[in-house]
Each structure stands twice: as C-alpha cells, then as structure tokens.
Design a protein around this motif. Structure first.
Motif, PDB file in Angstrom:
ATOM      1  N   THR A 279      12.721   2.097  15.519  1.00 52.94           N
ATOM      2  CA  THR A 279      12.002   0.938  14.965  1.00 52.94           C
ATOM      3  C   THR A 279      10.682   0.749  15.692  1.00 52.94           C
ATOM      4  OG1 THR A 279      14.102  -0.111  14.408  1.00 52.94           O
ATOM      5  CG2 THR A 279      12.161  -1.532  14.492  1.00 52.94           C
ATOM      6  N   ILE A 280      10.718   0.887  17.009  1.00 52.98           N
ATOM      7  CA  ILE A 280       9.513   0.728  17.829  1.00 52.98           C
ATOM      8  C   ILE A 280       8.475   1.786  17.449  1.00 52.98           C
ATOM      9  CG2 ILE A 280       8.584   0.927  20.168  1.00 52.98           C
ATOM     10  CD1 ILE A 280      11.157  -0.436  21.135  1.00 52.98           C
ATOM     11  N   GLU A 281       8.920   2.998  17.291  1.00 55.84           N
ATOM     12  CA  GLU A 281       7.993   4.069  16.929  1.00 55.84           C
ATOM     13  C   GLU A 281       7.331   3.773  15.590  1.00 55.84           C
ATOM     14  OE1 GLU A 281      10.270   7.612  16.976  1.00 55.84           O
ATOM     15  OE2 GLU A 281      10.373   7.767  19.185  1.00 55.84           O
ATOM     16  N   GLU A 282       8.133   3.194  14.630  1.00 57.55           N
ATOM     17  CA  GLU A 282       7.576   2.855  13.303  1.00 57.55           C
ATOM     18  C   GLU A 282       6.534   1.752  13.433  1.00 57.55           C
ATOM     19  OE1 GLU A 282       9.127   1.375   8.905  1.00 57.55           O
ATOM     20  OE2 GLU A 282      10.573   1.861  10.482  1.00 57.55           O
ATOM     21  N   LEU A 283       6.815   0.738  14.281  1.00 55.57           N
ATOM     22  CA  LEU A 283       5.859  -0.353  14.487  1.00 55.57           C
ATOM     23  C   LEU A 283       4.590   0.135  15.157  1.00 55.57           C
ATOM     24  CD1 LEU A 283       8.266  -3.208  15.686  1.00 55.57           C
ATOM     25  CD2 LEU A 283       7.089  -3.080  13.490  1.00 55.57           C
ATOM     26  N   CYS A 284       4.802   1.096  16.070  1.00 63.68           N
ATOM     27  CA  CYS A 284       3.631   1.607  16.783  1.00 63.68           C
ATOM     28  C   CYS A 284       2.701   2.393  15.860  1.00 63.68           C
ATOM     29  CB  CYS A 284       4.075   2.492  17.953  1.00 63.68           C
ATOM     30  SG  CYS A 284       4.809   1.555  19.303  1.00 63.68           S
ATOM     31  N   PRO A 289      -2.937  -5.163  11.220  1.00 61.68           N
ATOM     32  CA  PRO A 289      -2.475  -6.221  12.135  1.00 61.68           C
ATOM     33  C   PRO A 289      -1.565  -7.233  11.479  1.00 61.68           C
ATOM     34  CG  PRO A 289      -4.803  -5.806  12.448  1.00 61.68           C
ATOM     35  CD  PRO A 289      -4.440  -5.028  11.246  1.00 61.68           C
ATOM     36  N   LEU A 290      -1.854  -7.576  10.156  1.00 59.18           N
ATOM     37  CA  LEU A 290      -1.065  -8.588   9.474  1.00 59.18           C
ATOM     38  C   LEU A 290       0.361  -8.119   9.287  1.00 59.18           C
ATOM     39  CD1 LEU A 290      -0.922 -11.318   7.996  1.00 59.18           C
ATOM     40  CD2 LEU A 290      -1.633 -10.143   5.891  1.00 59.18           C
ATOM     41  N   LEU A 291       0.452  -6.877   8.824  1.00 58.99           N
ATOM     42  CA  LEU A 291       1.805  -6.343   8.609  1.00 58.99           C
ATOM     43  C   LEU A 291       2.581  -6.245   9.929  1.00 58.99           C
ATOM     44  CD1 LEU A 291       1.113  -3.468   6.017  1.00 58.99           C
ATOM     45  CD2 LEU A 291       2.215  -5.703   5.608  1.00 58.99           C
ATOM     46  N   TYR A 292       1.867  -5.848  10.993  1.00 61.11           N
ATOM     47  CA  TYR A 292       2.542  -5.704  12.288  1.00 61.11           C
ATOM     48  C   TYR A 292       3.078  -7.034  12.781  1.00 61.11           C
ATOM     49  CZ  TYR A 292       3.286  -4.943  17.244  1.00 61.11           C
ATOM     50  OH  TYR A 292       3.839  -4.916  18.488  1.00 61.11           O
TER      51      TYR A 292
END
Length: 521
Positions: A279-284, A289-292
């Motif tokens: 999950t972290i790798e996908e967020l990275c 910025p909005l989606l993050y």
C-alpha cells in the motif's frame, strides 16, 4: 606239546609251580591255597578283594572252594602228571634211526646213551653219568652235580661242592626250598605293597577325574549364571534406552510444536507487513497531491513519527540434555546396585559369636570374636534348645543369599573345626559336633592333618596345615561352600561342598585340647 599244555593248565599263576592243594575262586580261576590266602591277606582293609588272574572284584573275602577235580583220585591229577613226568622214557641221543631206551645220561655231554653207546663213551672222571633224564637245568654247570643250595649273597644256585668252595666261603647259604620260601614271602609282601599302591593311585585318579567333572559342572554353572546376569543387564539397559529415547523424542516434539506456533505467528505478522508495504509503495507512486491526501492512511497513523519498530526477541527453551543424562546415570547406578547383591562376593562383616549357644567348656572373649577351649566350666545358665553340650558355638549372623566369605585365625595346638551349620543343628550328644550330622559342614584339623566332614562322613585331605588362617566362602544360591588356607603370599583351595541349602547358614566353631579360633572382620 600236549604235555606242555597240560603242565600250563596245572600251574599256579602266582608261584608258577604245579598246584599244591588247589582251590577255586567264584570267577573260576585256580590257585594254590597258600598262594591265594597270602594275596587275599594283603588286600584286607581295601574296599574290595580281587582275583589276581582276571581282577574280578569281591565285596567280601571270597570263600576258597577246594578243587575236587584236580584233587580227586589217588594219586590226584597233579601228582599223576608229576609221576608220569618222572617215569617218562628217555631215548638214546645217538640212535636216530630207531628209538632205543637210554640206560644213562652224561651231564658233561648233555646226552643220553643206550647200553651200546655207553660202552664206547668216555670213562673219564670229568664225565658225570647219572640215571636217564631229560632235564639238565638242575645240574651244576661246573661239576654237573644237582643244584640243591642257594647263595643269597651272589643270588646263585649251587651244588654241595660249590657251597664248600673258596668262592662262596663265608656267604649266606641256604637250601633251595628255604630260599624259595623266603623269596616267595618277600615277593608276596612286595606284591601286597604294589597292589596297595596301585589302588591308591587308582583312587587318586578317580578323585582327580571327579574333580575335573566338578570343575566342568561348576564352570557350566558359572557360564549359565553369567549369561543370566548379562541378559538381565541387557534387558534393563534396553528398557532404559527405550525410555530415554522416548523422553528425548517427546521433548523434541514439544519443543518443535512450540517453535512452529511462534513461526506461524511471525508469518502472519509478516503477511500483514507485506500488505502494508505494498500500500505504501502504491501511495509513494502517486503524483496528484489531492488524491494522495484523500487516500486512506489509517493503517499507518500509529506508525507516523515512530522510528522504533518495537520488535521483541522471542526466546525458546532448549532440550534438557543435562537432566536427560543425569536421569540416565541414576537409573544405571540403580541397575548395578540391584545386580551387585547377586553377583559380587562380599566380605562378611560384624560377625560375633553367640554367647547363648556356647558350650560351658568354651571360653568366649569379651569382644565375642574368639572361642577358646577351657578346662574350667564356664557355668553359664542352661538355655533350652540353644546352648551346646560340648565344644561348639554358633555366631549370631546368618546367611541365606548372595556370595560372602569370612576369615578365621586358628591355633597351632589342639584340635578345632570351623564351618557352617543350620540353626536347627542338635545341641547334645555326638551328633551335635560339626560334620557329625546332615545340618553342618566343617573343616577339621587334628594332629597336623586336615579333613572335611559332613553327615558323619569324613574325607582326609592330602595337604597338611602350612599356616593358621582359613577362609570360608559361601555361594548360597549355587549351593557352594568352600574352604581355603590363607598363606602370606597365596590362597590354597582345600575342598568345596556342593549342596542344596534349605535354611539360613550360621558360622560355627568347635575347639578341644587348648585350641582356639578367632573370627577376623
């Protein structure tokens, strides 16, 4: 030839002469009465009588039956044979074509002569002429006179002229008959000694052969018992081995299960961490910025700003190796302790004499170790069925299992007996002494001679006492009771009894005539 065969049949095998008053034994052999009586006299005191011809055994001195066949008639068969021999015709040596009865025999020529040849025979004094005879052996080789005397010094048969010669002057001269009787008498004495010596040798051979059989049987018994002990050890060790291996396997299974549970927990935790990392790798990888910022980050809120993963070290118990070997050694020690009582020989300790059984002619030392013969009556009170009437004393200790030995110091003087006895041994009379009954076994020393005794049967031992310490060894289960002599440098075996013991055995001592014996612990 027939005459020679008949003579053999009429000859006594002892004196090698024609029968004189012939008698017959049960086995059928004939002898002169005087000859066989002399032989039987030498056999008195032996276990059995025997025939000199065939060695047939007789438990009692055989009755001598007069041989009526050889003796019947007048003259009897033997006398008739002698008469025929004496009157047998002698023929002329030189009449070879037709036999002519001889009228004289010349001892010088060793030839028989008829009247015709006698007329032309030398008339010289050197030629001794006698009545016709076939035998020249009973004539003097020098003077051709009859041999009627015997020189003991030279062991030579002589005629009367030789007896008076210078050569035999001063020698012991006797008649042939007297010399014959004396030599026969001496020969019979020697024969008796040889027969006795042969019987003693046969007894020794039998005793040694019996000892060989005893050693074989004893060795076989020891081998069997050793096999049983080794088998017991193997069984107990096999059982111990299975128990220890099962314990190791059980501990291994428990430890493995515990570790497997921890591994499963760690694997579950690792799967959760892997999912979070994905999950972290996908967020990275997000660039908007909005989606993050709008993405779900609740799983990571607690970890924000925390640099310590807070992982705890998991400790797992190891196999209890020390405890396993400790238990193993403890069980092995117990196994050997169980076997020790039935296998190892132990020295008897704490042996003391029972004052309540001591006869009143036996003094007991203060430490209850020494029994001494006493002229002074000890005047101890009578205890029913306990106190011996004479000489004996039991110990207070009894043995009914295992292998034990005890040592006893004995006196040089007097007479003593040591051994083992049942508590139920008689206390009075001649049957109360050690070995005079079936309830005691003893070693006896009297007049510098050893013997062993049991149930009134005494066996003298060939060896004589050489020191003053003896050992008694008992293997109760095997039924062995042995006696040894303890020297300074070696131990000598004296005798071993084989018996089936039915009661506990007590050490016992008997003393006479200033003797003493002391138990050594």
């Amino acid at each position: 030839m027939a005459s020679a065969d008949l003579k053999d049949e009429l000859t006594c095998s002892i004196c090698l002469n024609l029968y004189s008053d012939p008698v017959t034994l049960k086995c059928g052999h004939n002898f002169c009465r005087e000859c066989i009586e002399s032989v039987l006299d030498t056999q008195k005191g032996s276990e059995a009588y025997s025939c000199p011809e065939c060695r047939a055994k007789f438990q009692e001195c055989p009755v001598l039956q007069r041989n009526t066949t050889l003796c019947k008639g007048s003259p009897n068969i033997v006398e008739h044979f002698i008469s025929q021999e004496e009157h047998e015709e002698v023929f002329c040596t030189y009449c070879i074509h037709t036999p002519v009865v001889a009228s004289k025999t010349c001892l010088t020529c060793e030839a028989s002569l008829c009247d015709l040849h006698l007329t032309v025979h030398s008339k010289s004094p050197e030629h001794v002429v006698i009545q016709p005879t076939k035998s020249f052996k009973n004539r003097c080789s020098h003077l051709k006179k009859p041999l009627m005397y015997y020189c003991t010094d030279d062991a030579e048969c002589l005629c009367i002229s030789c007896c008076l010669s210078e050569e035999h002057r001063g020698h012991k001269i006797s008649s042939q008959i007297e010399a014959f009787k004396q030599e026969k008498k001496q020969l019979k004495i020697i024969e008796g000694r040889l027969i006795q010596e042969r019987e003693e040798i046969n007894e020794q051979i039998q005793r040694l052969q019996d000892q060989i059989m005893h050693i074989r049987e004893k060795a076989a018994g020891i081998v069997e018992r050793v096999g049983v002990h080794i088998g017991d050890i193997k069984k107990k060790l096999d059982s111990l081995g299975r128990h220890v291996l099962n314990e190791i396997s059980k501990q291994q299974e428990q430890m493995s299960l515990s570790i497997s549970n921890v591994v499963q927990q760690l694997e579950s935790k690792e799967d959760n961490l892997s999912r979070k990392l994905a999950t972290i790798e996908e967020l990275c990888r997000m660039t908007d910025p909005l989606l993050y910022l709008q993405a779900d980050k609740d799983d990571f809120t607690d970890m924000m700003g925390d640099n310590d993963p807070n992982l705890k070290e998991i400790e797992i118990d190891d196999l209890a190796e020390d405890l396993i070997f400790k238990n193993l050694n403890s069980v092995m020690v117990n196994i050997m302790s169980d076997l020790q009582e039935g296998y190892y020989v132990q020295k008897a300790s704490g042996i003391v004499l029972d004052l309540n059984t001591a006869a009143n002619d036996v003094h007991i030392s203060d430490d209850l170790k020494t029994a001494s013969w006493s002229k002074i009556n000890q005047s101890r009170p009578e205890i029913e069925s306990k106190r011996f009437e004479d000489s004996n004393v039991l110990s207070t200790n009894a043995f009914s299992k295992g292998r034990v030995y005890l040592d006893i110091e004995v006196s040089k003087e007097g007479a003593w007996r040591v051994g083992m006895a049942y508590q139920s041994i008689s206390r009075k009379g001649q049957y109360s002494f050690i070995g005079n009954n079936s309830k005691s076994w003893g070693l006896r020393s009297c007049e510098n001679q050893y013997s062993i005794r049991h149930d009134q049967k005494e066996i003298p031992l060939a060896c004589r006492p050489s020191c003053y310490k003896v050992r008694i060894y008992l293997d109760y289960a095997a039924g062995l009771l042995s006696f040894y002599e303890l020297g300074d440098s070696m131990m000598r075996h004296l005798y071993t009894y084989n018996a089936t013991f039915t009661e506990p055995l007590y050490p016992v001592i008997a003393v006479w005539d200033n003797a003493w014996a002391r138990v050594l612990n």
